[in-house]
Motif scaffolding. Structure first.
Motif, short mmCIF file in Angstrom:
data_model
loop_
_atom_site.label_atom_id
_atom_site.label_comp_id
_atom_site.label_asym_id
_atom_site.label_seq_id
_atom_site.Cartn_x
_atom_site.Cartn_y
_atom_site.Cartn_z
N ILE A 1 0.94 -1.15 0.04
CA ILE A 1 -0.05 0.01 0.00
C ILE A 1 0.69 1.29 0.01
N GLN A 2 2.09 1.11 0.59
CA GLN A 2 3.09 2.38 0.53
C GLN A 2 2.61 3.34 1.53
N SER A 3 1.35 3.87 1.65
CA SER A 3 0.88 4.96 2.55
C SER A 3 -0.78 4.60 2.75
N GLY A 4 -0.89 4.99 4.06
CA GLY A 4 -2.27 4.87 4.46
C GLY A 4 -3.16 6.25 4.19
N SER A 5 -2.46 7.35 3.49
CA SER A 5 -3.12 8.63 3.45
C SER A 5 -3.33 8.92 1.81
N ASP A 6 -4.44 9.19 1.57
CA ASP A 6 -4.97 9.46 0.26
C ASP A 6 -4.06 10.57 -0.33
N ALA A 7 -3.66 11.61 0.54
CA ALA A 7 -2.97 12.75 -0.23
C ALA A 7 -1.59 12.29 -0.40
N VAL A 8 -0.87 11.38 0.31
CA VAL A 8 0.49 10.99 0.12
C VAL A 8 0.25 9.97 -1.28
N LEU A 9 -0.49 9.15 -0.91
CA LEU A 9 -0.70 8.23 -2.43
C LEU A 9 -0.76 9.24 -3.54
N LYS A 10 -1.60 10.14 -3.64
CA LYS A 10 -1.67 11.10 -4.88
C LYS A 10 -0.28 11.60 -5.15
N ALA A 11 0.33 12.09 -4.14
CA ALA A 11 1.71 12.52 -4.46
C ALA A 11 2.56 11.68 -4.97
N MET A 12 2.55 10.31 -4.59
CA MET A 12 3.06 9.35 -4.74
C MET A 12 3.00 8.83 -6.20
N ASN A 13 1.71 9.40 -6.79
CA ASN A 13 1.10 8.78 -7.98
C ASN A 13 0.93 7.31 -8.01
N MET B 1 -0.80 4.09 10.15
CA MET B 1 -0.89 3.36 11.38
C MET B 1 -2.05 2.77 11.41
N ASP B 2 -3.12 3.62 11.16
CA ASP B 2 -4.72 3.07 11.16
C ASP B 2 -4.96 1.86 10.23
N VAL B 3 -4.35 2.02 8.85
CA VAL B 3 -4.52 1.09 8.13
C VAL B 3 -3.90 -0.23 8.40
N VAL B 4 -2.89 0.07 9.19
CA VAL B 4 -1.94 -1.11 9.71
C VAL B 4 -2.75 -1.94 10.67
N ARG B 5 -3.45 -1.12 11.66
CA ARG B 5 -4.31 -1.73 12.58
C ARG B 5 -5.60 -2.34 12.04
N GLN B 6 -6.13 -1.86 11.12
CA GLN B 6 -7.37 -2.43 10.32
C GLN B 6 -6.99 -3.88 9.56
N VAL B 7 -5.68 -3.77 8.80
CA VAL B 7 -5.59 -4.89 8.02
C VAL B 7 -4.83 -6.02 8.75
N LEU C 1 6.17 2.72 13.31
CA LEU C 1 5.54 1.72 12.26
C LEU C 1 6.04 0.30 12.46
N GLN C 2 7.21 0.35 12.56
CA GLN C 2 8.06 -1.12 12.53
C GLN C 2 7.51 -1.76 13.91
N GLU C 3 7.51 -0.96 15.25
CA GLU C 3 7.07 -1.65 16.37
C GLU C 3 5.74 -2.20 16.16
N LEU C 4 4.78 -1.62 15.45
CA LEU C 4 3.48 -2.06 15.27
C LEU C 4 3.58 -3.39 14.26
N LEU C 5 4.23 -3.17 13.24
CA LEU C 5 4.44 -4.44 12.05
C LEU C 5 4.81 -5.53 12.76
#
Ligand code: 5AD
Ligand code: SF4
Length: 430
Positions: A252-264, A308-314, A351-355
């Motif tokens: 997924i790379q990022s859990g933010s739509d704004a960042v995903l957009k900037a990432m293309n 972090m939220d996406v990680v908790r959800q998935v 992030l790595q601690e959560l993962l």
């Protein structure tokens, strides 16, 4: 993919009678395959070339000639500069040219000078490489290469080139050969593997279904998938094809739509989560893994919390996470709002601690179960061997060489964040 390429380079040099050796000092050719994806990987090359040059010089003192070859994406990104910085390198060959290694090695002449081959040839290297052989019970098979997605941070479209899908019959022939020579598991590879669109099948789902007919092929895997190119036919193959392992690497790379957009990246968080749901609907036990980039230019605290939220959800079974690395020539490297290194480090640690806690929870949940494990290698301790469960968990058991290359049933007795331990209860008959 680099491991696959390395094996094919070894096959290509086998044409000339060369054999692989672990002992550098006896090698007539030292070949270093390289990765350009992040700065850390690229920089490793120069220290490694230094070490190889010591071997080269020691051999020279004994009157032995050594060819030092550098291959891979660092060459594609700047072969000339590489030769300037690394004087010991004789031949530099990009990832789409290594089928030419036999010719380059044969024609190499110290007096004529060093050679760089880093174009994108019209021909496919796959048409020129010798037949593959299995390198063990678990083998890689490249089905697709290159990438047309142009994520704004990524060098792959520039180093591997545009997407190319190998024809289905060629893939099936290679799969059969791998199984005939000892493979029990095949990992289908592509930078964008689920975007396969070659001749002879509709999509990767069809390829997987065709591979299921190969006698002796017990496990099929594939990596790496691009979320929005996932097809129903691939997803439902996880329900229909018993050999297809319950594991999906879906970055997924990022859990933010704004960042995903900037990432293309061409999907939203919602769309990604829907794909995850579709996998879980057909295969509730499927292990899901992802790649993450933290500290992409402009990433706010709120964007990071979205990840972090996406990680908790998935609830991921395993993952790879990286600090954003500004790579030369990519749009993201020129973005103005670069993130402070300290913030990147903090975010990565959180992030790595959560993962890691999720990975541990996933592993602990298998304790007490019996799982099939494909035994791959001898363990670090005597009398130990290790292999992988269907969910790609590294599993250590007491056993001997006779179990290597076999799928055995293991009762899982212990788990850490990174591996399982257990006991063989029944060596499964072939
Ligand atoms: N910086 C950090 N991580 C990167 N990746 C690719 N390019 C970069 C970069 N410039 C990561 C992505 C990708 C994985 C193979 O490497 O997460 O999925
Ligand atoms: Fe790179 Fe993957 Fe994006 Fe292609 S889809 S540009 S390989 S990160």
């Amino acid at each position: 993919m680099n491991m696959y390429d390395s094996a094919r380079m070894r096959d290509a040099l086998g044409f000339l009678g060369y054999q692989e050796t672990d002992r550098k000092e006896e090698a007539d050719i030292l070949l270093l395959n390289t990765c350009h994806i992040r700065e850390k990987a690229s920089e490793k090359l120069f220290s490694e070339v230094g070490r190889m040059n010591e071997v080269k010089q020691a051999r020279k003192a004994k009157g032995l000639d050594t060819l030092l070859i550098v291959a891979g994406c660092v060459v594609q990104a700047g072969g000339e500069e590489l030769l300037r910085r690394a004087h010991a390198v004789d031949i530099a060959v990009g990832p789409q040219n290594y089928h030419r290694l036999p010719e380059l090695v044969t024609k190499f002449n110290r007096k004529k000078g060093r050679v760089v081959v880093a174009d994108f040839p019209a021909e496919s290297k796959f048409d020129f490489l010798p037949e593959t052989r299995a390198t063990g019970a678990s083998c890689f098979l490249a089905v697709q290469e290159g990438c047309d997605h142009f994520c704004s941070y990524c060098v792959v479209p520039y180093t591997r080139g545009c997407e190319y899908s190998r024809p289905a019959d060629e893939i099936l022939a290679e799969a059969r050969r791998l199984v005939e020579t000892g493979a029990k598991e095949i990992m289908l590879l592509g930078q964008n593997v689920n975007g396969w669109h070659g001749e002879g099948a509709r999509d990767l789902g069809d390829i997987i279904r065709m591979m299921a007919d190969i006698q002796g092929l017990e496990r099929i895997r594939y990596t790496t998938s691009y979320p929005s190119e996932m097809t129903d036919n691939i997803i439902t193959a996880h329900r229909d094809v018993p050999q297809l392992m319950p594991y999906i690497h879906l970055p997924i790379q990022s859990g933010s739509d704004a960042v995903l957009k900037a990432m293309n990246r061409q999907y939203t968080v919602r769309e990604y989560l829907d794909i995850v749901d579709r996998f879980r609907a057909v295969r509730p036990d499927i292990a899901i893994s992802s790649d993450f980039i933290v500290g992409f230019p402009g990433e706010t605290d709120a964007d990071f919390e979205g990840t972090m939220d996406v990680v908790r959800q998935v609830q991921y079974a395993s993952s790879f996470s990286f600090k954003f690395s500004a790579r030369p020539g990519t749009p993201a490297s020129l973005m103005k709002n670069q993130i402070d290194e300290r913030i990147k480090t903090e975010r990565l640690m959180r992030l790595q601690e959560l993962l890691l806690s999720q990975q541990k929870a996933f592993n602990v949940a298998t304790v007490g179960k019996t799982l099939d494990v494909l035994m791959i290698e001898k363990g670090r301790e005597k009398g130990q061997i290790s292999g992988y469960t269907p969910y790609l968990q590294n599993t250590h058991v007491e056993g001997d060489k006779s179990n290597l290359g076999q799928i055995v049933t293991v009762r899982i007795t212990g788990a850490t964040a990174t591996s399982l331990s257990g006991e063989i209860i029944n060596p499964k008959a072939d």
